[in-house]
Design a protein around this motif. Structure first.
Motif, PDB file in Angstrom:
ATOM      1  N   MET A 103      -4.946  -9.383   7.909  1.00  0.00           N
ATOM      2  CA  MET A 103      -4.735  -8.117   7.081  1.00  0.00           C
ATOM      3  C   MET A 103      -3.617  -6.871   7.731  1.00  0.00           C
ATOM      4  N   ASP A 104      -3.145  -6.808   7.467  1.00  0.00           N
ATOM      5  CA  ASP A 104      -1.981  -5.824   8.612  1.00  0.00           C
ATOM      6  C   ASP A 104      -1.408  -4.528   7.811  1.00  0.00           C
ATOM      7  N   GLU A 105      -1.501  -3.182   7.774  1.00  0.00           N
ATOM      8  CA  GLU A 105      -1.208  -2.448   7.145  1.00  0.00           C
ATOM      9  C   GLU A 105      -0.535  -2.334   5.787  1.00  0.00           C
ATOM     10  N   MET A 106       0.681  -3.473   5.866  1.00  0.00           N
ATOM     11  CA  MET A 106       1.299  -3.730   4.952  1.00  0.00           C
ATOM     12  C   MET A 106       0.398  -4.903   3.807  1.00  0.00           C
ATOM     13  N   ASP A 107      -1.075  -5.328   3.551  1.00  0.00           N
ATOM     14  CA  ASP A 107      -1.166  -6.011   3.253  1.00  0.00           C
ATOM     15  C   ASP A 107      -2.031  -4.655   2.572  1.00  0.00           C
ATOM     16  N   LYS A 108      -2.477  -3.850   3.350  1.00  0.00           N
ATOM     17  CA  LYS A 108      -3.362  -2.432   2.560  1.00  0.00           C
ATOM     18  C   LYS A 108      -2.353  -1.880   1.660  1.00  0.00           C
ATOM     19  N   ARG A 109      -1.629  -1.746   1.837  1.00  0.00           N
ATOM     20  CA  ARG A 109      -0.928  -0.706   1.178  1.00  0.00           C
ATOM     21  C   ARG A 109      -0.999  -1.428   0.058  1.00  0.00           C
ATOM     22  N   LEU A 110      -0.413  -3.150   0.161  1.00  0.00           N
ATOM     23  CA  LEU A 110      -0.126  -3.453  -1.056  1.00  0.00           C
ATOM     24  C   LEU A 110      -1.578  -3.623  -2.290  1.00  0.00           C
ATOM     25  N   ILE A 111      -2.777  -3.937  -2.010  1.00  0.00           N
ATOM     26  CA  ILE A 111      -3.955  -3.643  -2.217  1.00  0.00           C
ATOM     27  C   ILE A 111      -3.867  -2.278  -2.927  1.00  0.00           C
ATOM     28  N   ALA A 112      -4.029  -1.628  -2.296  1.00  0.00           N
ATOM     29  CA  ALA A 112      -4.423   0.779  -2.989  1.00  0.00           C
ATOM     30  C   ALA A 112      -3.763   0.612  -3.819  1.00  0.00           C
ATOM     31  N   ALA A 113      -2.178  -0.081  -4.003  1.00  0.00           N
ATOM     32  CA  ALA A 113      -1.413  -0.061  -4.883  1.00  0.00           C
ATOM     33  C   ALA A 113      -1.993  -0.859  -6.271  1.00  0.00           C
ATOM     34  N   LEU A 114      -2.714  -2.123  -6.392  1.00  0.00           N
ATOM     35  CA  LEU A 114      -2.866  -2.987  -7.026  1.00  0.00           C
ATOM     36  C   LEU A 114      -4.290  -2.324  -7.277  1.00  0.00           C
ATOM     37  N   ARG A 115      -5.372  -1.822  -6.534  1.00  0.00           N
ATOM     38  CA  ARG A 115      -6.128  -1.356  -6.967  1.00  0.00           C
ATOM     39  C   ARG A 115      -5.887   0.082  -7.900  1.00  0.00           C
ATOM     40  N   HIS A 116      -4.516   0.497  -7.481  1.00  0.00           N
ATOM     41  CA  HIS A 116      -3.906   1.880  -8.566  1.00  0.00           C
ATOM     42  C   HIS A 116      -3.327   1.452  -9.474  1.00  0.00           C
ATOM     43  N   ASP A 117      -2.799   0.241 -10.331  1.00  0.00           N
ATOM     44  CA  ASP A 117      -3.013  -0.126 -10.699  1.00  0.00           C
ATOM     45  C   ASP A 117      -2.384  -1.192 -10.747  1.00  0.00           C
ATOM     46  N   ALA A 118      -3.487  -2.389 -11.458  1.00  0.00           N
ATOM     47  CA  ALA A 118      -3.414  -4.006 -11.365  1.00  0.00           C
ATOM     48  C   ALA A 118      -2.168  -4.529 -11.774  1.00  0.00           C
ATOM     49  N   ARG A 119      -1.999  -4.018 -12.756  1.00  0.00           N
ATOM     50  CA  ARG A 119      -0.977  -4.544 -13.534  1.00  0.00           C
ATOM     51  C   ARG A 119       0.783  -4.242 -13.240  1.00  0.00           C
ATOM     52  N   ALA A 120       1.143  -3.150 -12.927  1.00  0.00           N
ATOM     53  CA  ALA A 120       2.043  -3.095 -12.479  1.00  0.00           C
ATOM     54  C   ALA A 120       3.683  -4.023 -11.742  1.00  0.00           C
ATOM     55  N   SER A 121       4.469  -4.274 -12.187  1.00  0.00           N
ATOM     56  CA  SER A 121       5.363  -4.890 -11.796  1.00  0.00           C
ATOM     57  C   SER A 121       5.555  -5.032 -10.481  1.00  0.00           C
ATOM     58  N   LEU A 122       6.345  -6.319  -9.846  1.00  0.00           N
ATOM     59  CA  LEU A 122       6.434  -6.946  -8.704  1.00  0.00           C
ATOM     60  C   LEU A 122       7.769  -6.120  -8.273  1.00  0.00           C
ATOM     61  N   SER A 123       8.417  -5.945  -9.639  1.00  0.00           N
ATOM     62  CA  SER A 123       9.438  -4.408  -8.572  1.00  0.00           C
ATOM     63  C   SER A 123       8.947  -3.204  -8.350  1.00  0.00           C
ATOM     64  N   ASP A 124       7.838  -2.770  -9.440  1.00  0.00           N
ATOM     65  CA  ASP A 124       7.791  -1.535  -9.381  1.00  0.00           C
ATOM     66  C   ASP A 124       7.241  -1.305  -8.172  1.00  0.00           C
ATOM     67  N   LEU A 125       6.045  -2.525  -7.354  1.00  0.00           N
ATOM     68  CA  LEU A 125       5.301  -2.313  -5.835  1.00  0.00           C
ATOM     69  C   LEU A 125       6.085  -2.459  -5.046  1.00  0.00           C
ATOM     70  N   ALA A 126       7.484  -3.647  -4.930  1.00  0.00           N
ATOM     71  CA  ALA A 126       8.087  -3.411  -4.100  1.00  0.00           C
ATOM     72  C   ALA A 126       9.001  -1.991  -3.636  1.00  0.00           C
ATOM     73  N   LEU A 127       8.852  -1.686  -4.715  1.00  0.00           N
ATOM     74  CA  LEU A 127       9.765  -0.371  -5.245  1.00  0.00           C
ATOM     75  C   LEU A 127       8.984   1.084  -4.002  1.00  0.00           C
ATOM     76  N   SER A 128       7.545   0.811  -4.370  1.00  0.00           N
ATOM     77  CA  SER A 128       6.485   1.954  -3.871  1.00  0.00           C
ATOM     78  C   SER A 128       6.296   1.498  -2.381  1.00  0.00           C
TER      79      SER A 128
END
Length: 141
Positions: A1-26
């Motif tokens: 698991m690289d740094e991007m995966d960890k950042r993605l998981i952190a974002a999903l933990r914050h809001d698992a319903r975030a859209s792919l677009s919102d996740l990509a932007l953040s």
């Protein structure tokens, strides 16, 4: 698991319903990258699923605490089985150090919390315990 995966998981933990677009932007990547990484994390078993936390879930256990338990001899598995049968026991963790098991407990009242502590302390093989009430939660996954 690289740094991007960890950042993605952190974002999903914050809001698992975030859209792919919102996740990509953040995260500063494309939607395709986010979708591919989520699929990869699921396929590898790093992400087992997504859940919803309801207000009722947080209100269900107004009294919560952690009980550290010391167990005599080889009775750990037996005591864990007994703890699993207690409705107020939310999670059971094995650990190292002074304590053998840490139990997360949730009840409606202090009186019922005290009863659970009493019942656990009476289990044959429990030789020591220490309990801390959880006053507030600053971060939850």
């Amino acid at each position: 698991m690289d740094e991007m995966d960890k950042r993605l998981i952190a974002a999903l933990r914050h809001d698992a319903r975030a859209s792919l677009s919102d996740l990509a932007l953040s995260l500063g990547v494309t939607r395709t990258t986010v979708r591919g990484r989520i699929e990869k994390l699921q396929a590898r078993g790093d992400i087992l699923g997504f859940s919803v936390v309801l207000r009722e879930d947080a209100l269900q256990d107004p009294v919560r605490g952690l009980m550290m338990i010391g167990i005599e001899g080889r009775g750990t598995e037996r005591i864990i089985r007994q703890l699993q049968g207690m409705s107020a026991v939310r999670h059971i963790h094995s650990t190292n150090g002074r304590w053998d098991v840490i139990v997360e407990i949730g009840t409606e009242t202090l009186e019922s919390f005290d009863k659970v502590l009493f019942d656990i302390r009476r289990l044959d093989g429990v030789v020591a315990s220490e309990t801390s009430l959880l006053l507030s939660t600053r971060k939850s996954s």
